[in-house]
Each structure stands twice: as C-alpha cells, then as structure tokens.
Design a protein around this motif. Structure first.
Motif, PDB file in Angstrom:
ATOM      1  N   SER A 189       0.858  -1.172   0.000  1.00 27.25           N
ATOM      2  CA  SER A 189       0.000   0.000   0.000  1.00 27.25           C
ATOM      3  C   SER A 189       0.897   1.225   0.000  1.00 27.25           C
ATOM      4  O   SER A 189       2.044   1.166   0.452  1.00 27.25           O
ATOM      5  CB  SER A 189      -0.916   0.020   1.233  1.00 27.25           C
ATOM      6  N   LYS A 190       0.335   2.298  -0.553  1.00 29.51           N
ATOM      7  CA  LYS A 190       1.004   3.597  -0.461  1.00 29.51           C
ATOM      8  C   LYS A 190       0.125   4.541   0.362  1.00 29.51           C
ATOM      9  O   LYS A 190      -0.169   5.649  -0.027  1.00 29.51           O
ATOM     10  CB  LYS A 190       1.257   4.167  -1.852  1.00 29.51           C
ATOM     11  N   LYS A 191      -0.308   4.018   1.524  1.00 27.77           N
ATOM     12  CA  LYS A 191      -1.164   4.733   2.475  1.00 27.77           C
ATOM     13  C   LYS A 191      -2.569   4.949   1.925  1.00 27.77           C
ATOM     14  O   LYS A 191      -3.336   5.736   2.465  1.00 27.77           O
ATOM     15  CB  LYS A 191      -0.551   6.075   2.889  1.00 27.77           C
ATOM     16  N   LYS A 192      -2.925   4.240   0.830  1.00 31.48           N
ATOM     17  CA  LYS A 192      -4.274   4.331   0.279  1.00 31.48           C
ATOM     18  C   LYS A 192      -4.581   3.037  -0.462  1.00 31.48           C
ATOM     19  O   LYS A 192      -3.960   2.746  -1.491  1.00 31.48           O
ATOM     20  CB  LYS A 192      -4.387   5.516  -0.677  1.00 31.48           C
ATOM     21  N   GLY A 193      -5.541   2.256   0.062  1.00 31.23           N
ATOM     22  CA  GLY A 193      -5.937   1.029  -0.580  1.00 31.23           C
ATOM     23  C   GLY A 193      -4.871  -0.061  -0.516  1.00 31.23           C
ATOM     24  O   GLY A 193      -3.882   0.035   0.230  1.00 31.23           O
ATOM     25  N   ILE A 194      -5.120  -1.125  -1.280  1.00 27.50           N
ATOM     26  CA  ILE A 194      -4.179  -2.252  -1.360  1.00 27.50           C
ATOM     27  C   ILE A 194      -3.749  -2.416  -2.815  1.00 27.50           C
ATOM     28  O   ILE A 194      -4.585  -2.419  -3.735  1.00 27.50           O
ATOM     29  CB  ILE A 194      -4.835  -3.554  -0.861  1.00 27.50           C
ATOM     30  N   LEU A 195      -2.451  -2.574  -3.020  1.00 21.86           N
ATOM     31  CA  LEU A 195      -1.880  -2.799  -4.342  1.00 21.86           C
ATOM     32  C   LEU A 195      -1.392  -4.244  -4.442  1.00 21.86           C
ATOM     33  O   LEU A 195      -0.977  -4.838  -3.445  1.00 21.86           O
ATOM     34  CB  LEU A 195      -0.723  -1.839  -4.601  1.00 21.86           C
ATOM     35  N   ARG A 196      -1.432  -4.793  -5.645  1.00 19.73           N
ATOM     36  CA  ARG A 196      -0.989  -6.175  -5.871  1.00 19.73           C
ATOM     37  C   ARG A 196      -0.078  -6.225  -7.097  1.00 19.73           C
ATOM     38  O   ARG A 196      -0.377  -5.597  -8.126  1.00 19.73           O
ATOM     39  CB  ARG A 196      -2.198  -7.090  -6.081  1.00 19.73           C
ATOM     40  N   SER A 197       1.012  -6.932  -6.975  1.00 23.53           N
ATOM     41  CA  SER A 197       1.934  -7.138  -8.088  1.00 23.53           C
ATOM     42  C   SER A 197       2.010  -8.624  -8.404  1.00 23.53           C
ATOM     43  O   SER A 197       2.013  -9.460  -7.500  1.00 23.53           O
ATOM     44  CB  SER A 197       3.331  -6.612  -7.720  1.00 23.53           C
ATOM     45  N   THR A 198       2.063  -8.941  -9.695  1.00 19.41           N
ATOM     46  CA  THR A 198       2.219 -10.348 -10.106  1.00 19.41           C
ATOM     47  C   THR A 198       3.545 -10.568 -10.835  1.00 19.41           C
ATOM     48  O   THR A 198       3.767 -11.641 -11.404  1.00 19.41           O
ATOM     49  CB  THR A 198       1.060 -10.783 -11.032  1.00 19.41           C
ATOM     50  N   VAL A 207      -6.244  -3.282  -5.846  1.00 18.40           N
ATOM     51  CA  VAL A 207      -7.233  -4.359  -5.729  1.00 18.40           C
ATOM     52  C   VAL A 207      -8.243  -4.102  -4.622  1.00 18.40           C
ATOM     53  O   VAL A 207      -9.195  -4.861  -4.473  1.00 18.40           O
ATOM     54  CB  VAL A 207      -6.543  -5.721  -5.494  1.00 18.40           C
ATOM     55  N   SER A 208      -8.046  -3.066  -3.815  1.00 19.52           N
ATOM     56  CA  SER A 208      -9.016  -2.705  -2.780  1.00 19.52           C
ATOM     57  C   SER A 208      -8.829  -1.233  -2.446  1.00 19.52           C
ATOM     58  O   SER A 208      -7.717  -0.715  -2.500  1.00 19.52           O
ATOM     59  CB  SER A 208      -8.814  -3.551  -1.513  1.00 19.52           C
ATOM     60  N   ASP A 209      -9.955  -0.563  -2.112  1.00 18.09           N
ATOM     61  CA  ASP A 209      -9.855   0.845  -1.701  1.00 18.09           C
ATOM     62  C   ASP A 209      -9.783   0.984  -0.181  1.00 18.09           C
ATOM     63  O   ASP A 209      -9.786   2.089   0.344  1.00 18.09           O
ATOM     64  CB  ASP A 209     -11.019   1.656  -2.260  1.00 18.09           C
ATOM     65  N   ILE A 210      -9.744  -0.131   0.528  1.00 16.79           N
ATOM     66  CA  ILE A 210      -9.605  -0.109   1.988  1.00 16.79           C
ATOM     67  C   ILE A 210      -8.121  -0.148   2.340  1.00 16.79           C
ATOM     68  O   ILE A 210      -7.387  -1.032   1.879  1.00 16.79           O
ATOM     69  CB  ILE A 210     -10.328  -1.295   2.644  1.00 16.79           C
ATOM     70  N   SER A 235      -8.640 -12.337   2.278  1.00 17.44           N
ATOM     71  CA  SER A 235      -8.626 -12.681   0.853  1.00 17.44           C
ATOM     72  C   SER A 235      -8.345 -14.167   0.726  1.00 17.44           C
ATOM     73  O   SER A 235      -7.422 -14.687   1.337  1.00 17.44           O
ATOM     74  CB  SER A 235      -7.546 -11.879   0.113  1.00 17.44           C
ATOM     75  N   LYS A 236      -9.152 -14.835  -0.098  1.00 16.41           N
ATOM     76  CA  LYS A 236      -8.983 -16.274  -0.306  1.00 16.41           C
ATOM     77  C   LYS A 236      -8.498 -16.599  -1.724  1.00 16.41           C
ATOM     78  O   LYS A 236      -8.495 -17.762  -2.131  1.00 16.41           O
ATOM     79  CB  LYS A 236     -10.304 -17.002  -0.030  1.00 16.41           C
ATOM     80  N   ASP A 237      -8.108 -15.550  -2.474  1.00 22.50           N
ATOM     81  CA  ASP A 237      -7.662 -15.769  -3.860  1.00 22.50           C
ATOM     82  C   ASP A 237      -6.331 -15.064  -4.119  1.00 22.50           C
ATOM     83  O   ASP A 237      -6.151 -14.425  -5.139  1.00 22.50           O
ATOM     84  CB  ASP A 237      -8.728 -15.304  -4.854  1.00 22.50           C
ATOM     85  N   GLU A 238      -5.423 -15.194  -3.163  1.00 25.99           N
ATOM     86  CA  GLU A 238      -4.065 -14.660  -3.272  1.00 25.99           C
ATOM     87  C   GLU A 238      -4.049 -13.138  -3.436  1.00 25.99           C
ATOM     88  O   GLU A 238      -3.197 -12.582  -4.129  1.00 25.99           O
ATOM     89  CB  GLU A 238      -3.310 -15.323  -4.433  1.00 25.99           C
ATOM     90  N   GLY A 239      -5.017 -12.466  -2.811  1.00 19.89           N
ATOM     91  CA  GLY A 239      -5.013 -11.005  -2.790  1.00 19.89           C
ATOM     92  C   GLY A 239      -5.717 -10.341  -3.945  1.00 19.89           C
ATOM     93  O   GLY A 239      -5.674  -9.114  -4.061  1.00 19.89           O
ATOM     94  N   LYS A 240      -6.398 -11.121  -4.801  1.00 19.98           N
ATOM     95  CA  LYS A 240      -7.118 -10.503  -5.922  1.00 19.98           C
ATOM     96  C   LYS A 240      -8.320  -9.724  -5.430  1.00 19.98           C
ATOM     97  O   LYS A 240      -8.614  -8.638  -5.935  1.00 19.98           O
ATOM     98  CB  LYS A 240      -7.567 -11.582  -6.912  1.00 19.98           C
ATOM     99  N   THR A 241      -9.058 -10.304  -4.480  1.00 17.60           N
ATOM    100  CA  THR A 241     -10.242  -9.633  -3.931  1.00 17.60           C
ATOM    101  C   THR A 241     -10.191  -9.695  -2.410  1.00 17.60           C
ATOM    102  O   THR A 241      -9.586 -10.611  -1.827  1.00 17.60           O
ATOM    103  CB  THR A 241     -11.542 -10.304  -4.420  1.00 17.60           C
TER     104      THR A 241
END
Length: 324
Positions: A189-198, A207-210, A235-241
């Motif tokens: 995160s960059k202090k806003k939401g959740i980011l995901r890298s593949t 991937v999330s605004d929380i 998250s049960k899908d490796e951070g997608k949702t």
C-alpha cells in the motif's frame, strides 16, 4: 511425625503461593527487570524493544537494544540471550518480528544492527546479508525463503529477497504497507488502498480501496488476513479480492492464531479481542498496558494461546505479561 508433616504442608503452601504470585492473573506485570539488571550497557532507547511468542510451544522472545534476542522457556520468568550475536540494534514496531504461524521459524527485521532468521525455535541463527530494515513479511505458507521489507529512512523503499536474506533486490520507493504471497505475487500500500503485483514488484494494480492499519499482512491456511479500521480484511484468492470479516472489530495488530485458524486474537486501542469460532464472534479479554498505544511505531504484542498469556513490549519500555 505430626510436626514434620505440618512443616511439609506449610512448605507446599508457600511454594504454591509463590508460584501463584509469579503468575498473578488479570493484570499486567513487568517481566524484563531482572534480565535488564544483568545487561551491562543497553542501547538506545533503553529497556526492551520487542516481544514475540513461538506459537508451537509458548517460548517468549524479547529484544534488548544492542544486546540481541533473549529467550524464555518459562513464560517470562527467566531469559537468556540466544542469537549468537547475529542480531543487533533494535526494532521500532511490532511488525518487525515475523513469526511463522506454525511456529519454530522467526525472521527479525532490525534497524541499526544485524537482522537474522531462526528456523529451529532460536537454537541457531542465520544473519541477513543486509539490514537496517523497518519491518517485513515472509512467505511462511510456501517456501519460507521470500522476504519483503522496507529500508529504514530510505524513502520507504521496498526490498525483496528470495533466498532467506542472502541477496536482496531493491524495488520502488513510496510504500507504507506490505505482504507476500510468493516471489512474484506481492502486496503493498502507499497509504491508500491495497496494491498487488504479479511480477515481483515491477508493476502494481489496485485491488481494494480499503487501507490496512497493520503494516504487514498474514497468511494462514490459504487465507490472507490484514487488520484494518473497518475490521479484519481477508482474501482467499491470493489477494485478488478482499472483504471485511463480518463482526470483526476495528483492529491494528493481529490476528495472532491459536492451535487452529479458528482461534484468533486482535488488538486495537481498546485492548485484546478473542474469537474461538473463526471470527464469527469476538469478546474483549484484556486492556492494553498503561501508556501503551496501537501506533505503528513502538508497541509489540504477542499471545501464547497454550498458556493463555498475553505479552507487550515497546521501544524504550519494559516487557510485560498478562496471565488470563
């Protein structure tokens, strides 16, 4: 004979009382003072700087600034240094001591001193080839060799190791939170939401605004957990949702797990909260120690689910124990 038996019964009573006094229930008590009295020179900022518990056996690990890692096998009654001088400096946050939820393996991300890994409950340690790391995540659920961390006071620069800390690759600056699924799938995160890298941190997708409150996510039994002000994110899908676990309280530290993932402990400004049914119901069980907070800098919290004991430490403060 009667007099002898009376003396024996008195001794047993005294010993029982002494043991009960040591493990006084329902209040926070200092457990670090006798250990600190034996240390000739404690580094900045004094006293202790971190505590964690091996979930496999309840052993307690305590950081003494510039004096390494100390282990207690008797619920904090006594401590002995065990890191073979592979750990130095201090931690500044409870997210710096990362224990495998299954136990035995602990990675210590340290600043102003060496960081190190133990894979055998503290018997042996391997120093990381780099240090001055704020905190970090480890893929304990997979290889146990992938570490993601921040370089301290270096523009919040992410750095990644895929070989237990023997080599490191710096990624990008500007991050505030992190998590690991694999060497390719990273969370941040960059202090806003959740980011995901593949792609190992080269590119990122929101991937999330929380925004999580905990600086590090935790993986247990295929589910990723991340404490937030809205409750416990999962998250049960490796951070997608991601979704908020219904009924969970706002939280900052945790979850700390019991023998199974159905037993969980969360910490917020009101104190410790326990669930014994997988997060469906929660109950408060203990306040924070006096003067302790849930800010990102300072406090460390831990739970020994086998002995039902809580622990707390913070940079420059004593380490404390709360027996339920």
């Amino acid at each position: 004979m009667i007099r002898f038996l009376s003396v024996m019964l008195l001794c047993i009573a005294v010993n029982s009382f002494a043991q009960e006094a040591k493990l006084e229930k329902g209040k926070w008590t200092v457990i670090s003072d006798s250990t600190l009295a034996k240390v000739e020179k404690i580094g900045y900022p004094g006293k202790t700087a971190g505590v964690t518990v091996d979930p496999a056996n309840g052993n307690v690990f305590m950081v003494v600034p510039d004096n390494g890692m100390w282990l207690s096998t008797d619920h904090g009654e006594t401590f002995a240094r065990v890191d073979d001088k592979k750990i130095g400096g201090r931690t500044e946050t409870g997210y710096a001591l990362n224990f495998d939820p299954a136990g035995k393996r602990l990675m210590c991300f340290m600043i102003y001193g060496s960081s190190a890994l133990t894979t055998d409950g503290g018997k042996t340690w391997t120093a990381s080839k780099t240090s001055h790391l704020d905190f970090g995540a480890v893929d304990w659920h997979a290889t146990g060799k992938v570490f993601l961390s921040f370089r301290h006071e270096n523009k919040d620069l992410l750095t990644l190791s895929t070989d237990e800390g023997q080599t490191w690759t710096d990624l990008q600056p500007g991050f505030s939170h992190l998590g690991v699924v694999s060497d390719k799938i990273l969370l941040a995160s960059k202090k806003k939401g959740i980011l995901r890298s593949t792609d190992g941190g080269q590119t990122w997708t929101e991937v999330s605004d929380i925004t999580p409150t905990a600086r590090v996510s935790i993986v247990r039994d295929g589910t990723i957990y991340w404490a937030s002000a809205k409750g416990l994110l999962t998250s049960k899908d490796e951070g997608k949702t991601w979704e908020v676990l219904a009924g969970s309280p706002p939280c900052v530290f945790g979850p700390y797990f019991g023998k199974t993932a159905t037993e969980m402990m969360l910490v917020n400004k009101e104190g410790f909260h326990e669930s014994t049914d997988g997060g469906k119901n929660w109950k408060p069980i203990a306040p924070l120690p006096d003067t302790f907070t849930v800010g990102p800098v300072g406090p460390n919290y831990a739970w020994d689910p086998q002995a039902n004991i809580l622990y707390a430490s913070s940079m420059g403060k004593d380490t404390l124990r709360f027996v339920r």
